[in-house]
Design a protein around this motif. Structure first.
Motif, PDB file in Angstrom:
ATOM      1  N   VAL A   1     -41.503 -81.126 -10.148  1.00 18.34           N
ATOM      2  CA  VAL A   1     -41.259 -80.581 -11.489  1.00 18.34           C
ATOM      3  C   VAL A   1     -40.310 -79.375 -11.393  1.00 18.34           C
ATOM      4  N   LEU A   2     -40.598 -78.473 -10.472  1.00 19.12           N
ATOM      5  CA  LEU A   2     -39.765 -77.262 -10.335  1.00 19.12           C
ATOM      6  C   LEU A   2     -38.331 -77.635  -9.940  1.00 19.12           C
ATOM      7  N   HIS A   3     -38.224 -78.606  -9.072  1.00 17.61           N
ATOM      8  CA  HIS A   3     -36.894 -79.057  -8.651  1.00 17.61           C
ATOM      9  C   HIS A   3     -36.137 -79.692  -9.811  1.00 17.61           C
ATOM     10  N   HIS A   4     -36.825 -80.523 -10.578  1.00 19.48           N
ATOM     11  CA  HIS A   4     -36.167 -81.183 -11.711  1.00 19.48           C
ATOM     12  C   HIS A   4     -35.678 -80.164 -12.742  1.00 19.48           C
ATOM     13  N   LEU A   5     -36.481 -79.146 -12.969  1.00 16.86           N
ATOM     14  CA  LEU A   5     -36.085 -78.141 -13.955  1.00 16.86           C
ATOM     15  C   LEU A   5     -34.824 -77.401 -13.507  1.00 16.86           C
TER      16      LEU A   5
ATOM     17  N   ARG B   1     -38.581 -69.337 -17.774  1.00 14.54           N
ATOM     18  CA  ARG B   1     -39.888 -69.824 -17.315  1.00 14.54           C
ATOM     19  C   ARG B   1     -39.762 -70.710 -16.082  1.00 14.54           C
ATOM     20  N   SER B   2     -38.668 -71.449 -15.989  1.00 11.98           N
ATOM     21  CA  SER B   2     -38.506 -72.301 -14.797  1.00 11.98           C
ATOM     22  C   SER B   2     -38.446 -71.439 -13.537  1.00 11.98           C
ATOM     23  N   LEU B   3     -37.631 -70.379 -13.593  1.00 13.20           N
ATOM     24  CA  LEU B   3     -37.496 -69.524 -12.415  1.00 13.20           C
ATOM     25  C   LEU B   3     -38.788 -68.746 -12.139  1.00 13.20           C
ATOM     26  N   ASN B   4     -39.401 -68.254 -13.201  1.00 12.91           N
ATOM     27  CA  ASN B   4     -40.656 -67.515 -13.011  1.00 12.91           C
ATOM     28  C   ASN B   4     -41.706 -68.359 -12.312  1.00 12.91           C
ATOM     29  N   MET B   5     -41.852 -69.598 -12.753  1.00 10.05           N
ATOM     30  CA  MET B   5     -42.857 -70.474 -12.139  1.00 10.05           C
ATOM     31  C   MET B   5     -42.512 -70.752 -10.679  1.00 10.05           C
ATOM     32  N   ALA B   6     -41.215 -70.994 -10.436  1.00  7.30           N
ATOM     33  CA  ALA B   6     -40.820 -71.284  -9.052  1.00  7.30           C
ATOM     34  C   ALA B   6     -41.117 -70.087  -8.144  1.00  7.30           C
ATOM     35  N   HIS B   7     -40.932 -68.876  -8.682  1.00  2.40           N
ATOM     36  CA  HIS B   7     -41.222 -67.683  -7.875  1.00  2.40           C
ATOM     37  C   HIS B   7     -42.722 -67.492  -7.718  1.00  2.40           C
ATOM     38  N   LYS B   8     -43.438 -67.726  -8.805  1.00  3.69           N
ATOM     39  CA  LYS B   8     -44.876 -67.492  -8.773  1.00  3.69           C
ATOM     40  C   LYS B   8     -45.585 -68.488  -7.847  1.00  3.69           C
ATOM     41  N   TYR B   9     -45.195 -69.765  -7.949  1.00  2.00           N
ATOM     42  CA  TYR B   9     -45.939 -70.784  -7.199  1.00  2.00           C
ATOM     43  C   TYR B   9     -45.316 -71.113  -5.843  1.00  2.00           C
ATOM     44  N   ARG B  10     -44.012 -70.883  -5.690  1.00  2.00           N
ATOM     45  CA  ARG B  10     -43.345 -71.350  -4.460  1.00  2.00           C
ATOM     46  C   ARG B  10     -42.426 -70.281  -3.851  1.00  2.00           C
ATOM     47  N   GLU B  11     -42.606 -69.052  -4.246  1.00  2.00           N
ATOM     48  CA  GLU B  11     -41.761 -67.960  -3.757  1.00  2.00           C
ATOM     49  C   GLU B  11     -40.269 -68.275  -3.880  1.00  2.00           C
ATOM     50  N   GLY B  12     -39.926 -68.984  -4.949  1.00  2.00           N
ATOM     51  CA  GLY B  12     -38.510 -69.248  -5.257  1.00  2.00           C
ATOM     52  C   GLY B  12     -37.863 -70.334  -4.417  1.00  2.00           C
ATOM     53  N   GLN B  13     -38.690 -71.113  -3.716  1.00  2.00           N
ATOM     54  CA  GLN B  13     -38.065 -72.151  -2.880  1.00  2.00           C
ATOM     55  C   GLN B  13     -38.332 -73.542  -3.446  1.00  2.00           C
ATOM     56  N   LEU B  14     -37.275 -74.352  -3.470  1.00  2.00           N
ATOM     57  CA  LEU B  14     -37.443 -75.731  -3.959  1.00  2.00           C
ATOM     58  C   LEU B  14     -37.754 -76.652  -2.785  1.00  2.00           C
TER      59      LEU B  14
END
Ligand code: MSP
Length: 522
Positions: A455-459, A369-382
């Motif tokens: 949040v995405l970075h922390h995960l 879920r961490s990776l999915n969210m990062a891809h969905k909301y930020r195209e996989g970029q931190l």
């Protein structure tokens, strides 16, 4: 610093490996990998016990020569270690000519300094079990039970080792070296056993008519060496002991490597074999107190409280389990569900719980879920350039930071299950962090963009920390986890230096794929 020398019992080659064998070797492998992550040079030796009566009998029953028979079983052990990613540096097979040379040199030394003598012994002998019986083997009615088959009176000459010369030294050594035997209660067991050990020497030979499958005594070829003397010597023979004297090559530098930092053995072979025979053999050869190995004595895997045995038909096959769970899934179960030194109960329910609930549901799902969210909301970029921070983030970082010292202490002390538990606190906290920060809600509110980034970075960062801590236990899965995050440790990385901030601003994550696909249960 000397290399960390870790070694295990060598497994009998009279039958294929079972889960108990796998546990011990995985434990050793996890320890070896952990020590390496701290920067310590490690030498890990394991192998097979190929001589002796048991093997000679099993080979005869299979209609094979002992050589052929042990070659087949040995292959099964090697294939299993390969499959379970047990990566050893040295392979101790007792039919190896280098081992035979050292055992014979050891026997010669003991013979030359008067530590061996020949004597006739007359007693009750079980033809079926091929062993002498003592009063301990008599049943309550004073008779030898049916299990011994025909019992005859036999007189036999044999060679004996003056073990009794070393008992007082051994008692003192145990009392003065609390780290000689771990856990401590096992040292107490040894001291108790020694109270009743007075005066007995150790028979170290078998007449060739009775047992031909062994190492001949160099000074009396009518005898072969007793299998325990032969087997125990592997810890030094494959570590390079007497290598120059006997012309052995491609072995470690004994003076650098010895003594063993951990001889990992099961509780059944501490008394008398390791604690009493092995320690006194070494002492008789001139090894002093500071040249004694350290024993790590583990417990047993039982099945519903009962011993695993071929006759009960409840032997667990590690190959089949590894096919279902993957090597990492099996390694995880074997390390998380037993407290080092104590027994544990093997159960399919616990296996499934550990895999489905913890690996698939806890860690795998967190990654997914961490990776999915990062891809969905930020195209996989931190992104962490905004510098946004809050108490929830700080709390997750605290849990991550607090895990490391506990983990290091527990792992160094061989308490793998507690090391795993320390790392798992991060998994639990990170899952709670997702629940409480609700990134899917933050994503809907443009004003929360910086918070969502944090949040995405922390995960992702917390997951990396988990993967580094659990690397010795699940090397392949944790490397795959890091591959999905897109980060691997540099060659110079040391686990004790792990600190927050591995992933830079702008770091790109890779696509998620399930690390531990859920097992369907009937
Ligand atoms: N060949 C001897 C050891 C010689 S060491 C110089 C021997 N072999 S064994 O195959 O019977 O056992 C090998 C190791 O596996 C031992 O340390 C033993 O305690 C361990 N286990 C055997 N059954 C086990 C379980 N059910 N559970 C955990 N470990 C077990 O003894």
């Amino acid at each position: 610093m000397k290399p960390y020398y870790i070694t295990t019992a060598i497994d009998y080659t009279n039958a294929p490996p079972h889960i108990g064998h796998a546990y011990e070797k995985v434990l050793a492998d996890v320890m070896a990998r952990f020590q390496r992550t701290t920067g310590r040079e490690v030498y890990f030796l394991t192998g097979v016990d190929q001589h002796g009566q048991k093997v000679q009998k099993s080979a005869a029953a299979a209609g094979l020569s002992p050589q052929e028979f042990v070659a087949g079983i040995t292959e099964k052990f090697i294939a299993l270690w390969d499959k379970l990613e047990v990566r050893y540096d040295g392979w101790a097979a007792t039919t190896d000519v280098r081992h035979k040379r050292v055992v014979q040199a050891m026997l010669t030394r003991l013979h030359d300094c008067g530590q061996l003598y020949k004597q006739a012994y007359k007693g009750h002998y079980s033809v079926r079990q091929e062993q002498f019986l003592t009063d301990k083997e008599r049943g309550p009615d004073g008779q030898f039970g049916e299990e011994w088959g025909e019992v005859i009176e036999l007189e036999e000459e044999n060679w004996y080792f003056r073990l009794s010369d070393h008992i007082e030294w051994l008692k003192t050594h145990i009392r003065e070296h609390p780290d000689f035997i771990t856990p401590t209660f096992r040292a107490t067991d040894v001291l108790n056993a020694l109270e009743n050990f007075g005066g007995q020497d150790l028979c170290i030979s078998r007449p060739v008519e009775r047992l031909s499958w062994g190492i001949p005594l160099p000074f009396d070829e009518r005898f072969v060496n007793y299998v325990w003397f032969d087997a125990l010597s592997n810890y030094v023979s494959f570590a390079g002991y007497l290598a120059d004297e006997v012309g052995n090559e491609s072995l470690p530098d004994f003076n650098r490597l010895w003594p063993a930092d951990a001889e990992i053995i099961g509780k059944d072979i501490l008394i008398p074999a390791h604690a009493i025979y092995w320690s006194t053999m070494l002492h008789a050869l001139g090894f002093d107190g500071d040249q004694m190995p350290k024993f790590l004595v583990h417990g047993w895997w039982n099945i519903r409280g009962a011993k695993m045995s071929k006759s009960l038909g409840n032997v667990i096959d590690p190959n089949a389990l590894s096919d279902t769970l993957g090597a990492d899934g099996l390694r995880y179960y074997l390390m998380r569900d037993i407290a080092t030194g104590y027994d544990a109960d093997f159960s399919e329910e616990r296996v499934l719980m550990a895999y489905n609930k913890e690996l698939a549901g806890g860690l795998g799902n967190l990654l997914n879920r961490s990776l999915n969210m990062a891809h969905k909301y930020r195209e996989g970029q931190l992104n962490c350039s905004s510098g946004y921070d809050d108490e929830e983030n700080a709390q997750l970082r605290r849990v991550v930071a607090e895990a490391l010292p506990v983990y290091l202490e527990k792992m160094a002390a061989w308490n793998i299950h507690e090391g795993i538990a320390a790392a798992w606190k991060i998994v639990t906290q990170a899952n709670q962090f997702v629940d409480s920060t609700q990134p899917f809600r933050l994503a809907k509110d443009p004003e929360q963009a910086a918070r969502l980034d944090s949040v995405l970075h922390h995960l992702a960062e917390a997951l990396l920390h988990v993967s580094l801590l659990l690397d010795p236990v699940m090397p392949t899965a944790m490397s795959k986890l890091r591959a999905q995050i897109g980060w691997q440790p540099p060659a110079t990385f040391l686990i004790q230096n792990l600190t927050w901030g591995l992933l830079p601003d702008g770091h790109r994550l890779n696509n998620p794929s399930p690390l531990f696909p859920r097992l369907e249960v009937e």
